[in-house]
Enzyme design. Structure first.
Site, PDB file in Angstrom:
ATOM      1  N   LYS A  48     -22.655  24.333 -43.126  1.00  0.00           N
ATOM      2  CA  LYS A  48     -23.094  25.155 -41.989  1.00  0.00           C
ATOM      3  C   LYS A  48     -24.219  26.099 -42.409  1.00  0.00           C
ATOM      4  CE  LYS A  48     -21.205  28.441 -38.564  1.00  0.00           C
ATOM      5  NZ  LYS A  48     -21.540  29.810 -38.918  1.00  0.00           N
ATOM      6  N   HIS A  91     -26.753  31.359 -38.054  1.00  0.00           N
ATOM      7  CA  HIS A  91     -25.706  32.390 -38.039  1.00  0.00           C
ATOM      8  C   HIS A  91     -25.933  33.384 -36.895  1.00  0.00           C
ATOM      9  CE1 HIS A  91     -22.366  33.414 -40.886  1.00  0.00           C
ATOM     10  NE2 HIS A  91     -22.368  34.559 -40.224  1.00  0.00           N
TER      11      HIS A  91
END
Ligand SMILES: Cc1cc2nc3c(=O)[nH]c(=O)nc-3n(C[C@H](O)[C@H](O)[C@H](O)COP(=O)(O)O)c2cc1C
Length: 398
Positions: free
Chosen positions: A271, A295
């Protein structure tokens, strides 16, 4: 990597998509949903309810907030071009990603320290998600343990997000706990190996971890506790002093990925990928998936809008790994755009946190049902009967 589930295995999308009809029918009896249908309005309502520390922690971004704005303008730069007179009366939203059946191509993103916005934190989120069949990705920075979250929804699909500790014994122990508690996929967050420069948190001098909030998982971990002279219950600051430098401040390296592979037998998803070359490197390292994400603009100011990086990454991956997306998803039309640009599924983050803050479990349900209902309506009105039919041809640059 994603494929459509066979009909017998299709999770039921109806609980997610019948919200619009339900709201109007309930209106005949005089009731309204209580929370807004436009999910972008939730932030302002949460601001009025929360203390400035927790509000700033959720809403704040890095520096001037330019990356958060870029995430939204990247969505605005694409426009859906609807097609007419096609058979779209019934739509299919379900698909399978990395072996997990999704009633709609949406998962709940890992968000830490949820007890700062609601006392039930991740437990309320897990209950709402399980009720609707939507998988939750549990953060290492959660306010409840891996096992507690699994226990409130034992049959629900769940993934685990790792903030990767510098001590291998602790990492291995966390992976072992997650596997034993039924988490199927590991999500390794790369972009937060140290904390971004976040003015709202700095102005309040607010970092929950230093107060022992968002530390339930390490503090309950046998390998972590083995390195303490006194338990976290007896000496909180010593435990904080051991954990904080263990999960933040040391850069991660590609060379360490084999450690995770050796101790995790399910799919691994990286991620925070933003460059096509990193996506290719992830594929070459044998990773089953990536999350294209910045993010939520919390780490780097002045960075590229996450959606702007998606088409190049999808092209570079060439179907060799699942491509998930987050950062800026606020409504069903955003999901249509991300899928059309090649994402297999999206992760929803801040909107559900605001829903939690405003209404606990019911607030999270409201947010999920609103998002997926809007996805369903937008898909059909755009001329598509199945999320799998979406391609870049559904869109045009504004
Ligand atoms: C309050 C907050 C806490 C977060 N905590 C985590 C976390 O613990 N682990 C993680 O991988 N991502 C975390 N994220 C990032 C989200 O998973 C997601 O990438 C991001 O919020 C997407 O941006 P958006 O919410 O603006 O759509 C957090 C985000 C927020 C807003």
């Amino acid at each position: 990597m994603s494929s459509s589930a066979p009909d017998s295995a299709v999770p039921d999308s109806a609980a997610l998509t019948n919200y619009q009809t339900e709201i109007y029918l309930r209106g005949l009896g005089g009731s309204t949903p209580g929370l807004p249908a436009d999910l972008t309005r939730l932030e302002e309502l949460a601001r009025a309810k929360l203390e400035s520390g927790p509000y700033g922690y959720v809403a704040g971004g890095a520096g001037t907030g330019a990356t958060m704005r870029a995430n939204r303008s990247a969505f605005d730069a694409w426009r859906i071009v609807p097609r007419m007179l096609r058979e779209t009366t019934t739509r299919r939203l379900a698909r399978t990603v990395l072996g997990t059946e999704l009633p709609a191509p949406v998962l709940l993103a890992p968000v830490g320290v949820l007890s700062i916005v609601h006392p039930e934190g991740e437990l309320a989120v897990a209950r709402a998600a399980a009720e609707l069949g939507v998988p939750m990705v549990l953060s290492t920075a959660a306010s409840h343990t891996i096992e507690e979250v699994a226990a409130v929804a034992p049959d629900a699909p769940r993934w685990y997000q790792l903030y990767w500790p510098t001590e291998d014994a602790v990492t291995i122990s966390l992976l072992d706990r997650a596997r034993r508690a039924g988490y199927s996929t590991l999500v390794v967050t790369l972009d937060t190996w140290t904390l971004g420069y976040r003015p709202l948190d700095l102005d309040e001098a607010y970092l929950p971890f230093l107060r022992g909030v968002g530390t339930a998982i390490p503090f309950s971990d046998p390998a972590f506790r083995a390195g303490l002279a006194a338990t976290p219950e007896d000496d909180l600051m010593a435990a904080v002093g051991r954990w904080v430098p263990m999960f933040t401040g040391t850069a991660l390296r590609w060379e360490k990925l084999p450690l995770l592979r050796a101790h995790w037998d399910g799919p691994i998803v990286l991620k925070g990928i933003q460059h096509p070359a990193d996506a290719v490197r992830a594929v070459q390292a044998g990773m089953e998936g990536i999350v294209v994400s910045n993010h939520g603009g919390r780490q780097i100011d002045g960075a590229v809008g996450a959606l702007d990086t998606l088409p190049g990454i999808v092209a570079a991956v060439e179907g060799r790994a699942a491509v998930l997306f987050d950062s800026g998803v606020r409504g069903g039309a955003d999901v249509v755009k991300a899928l059309a640009l090649g994402a297999d599924a999206v992760l929803l983050a801040r909107p559900y946190v605001y829903g939690l803050a405003l209404g606990g479990r019911d607030g999270v349900r409201h947010v999920l049902r609103s998002l997926v209902t809007e996805l369903d309506v937008t898909l059909g009105l755009s001329g598509y009967a199945d999320v799998a039919e979406l391609t870049p041809e559904a869109l045009v640059r504004a």
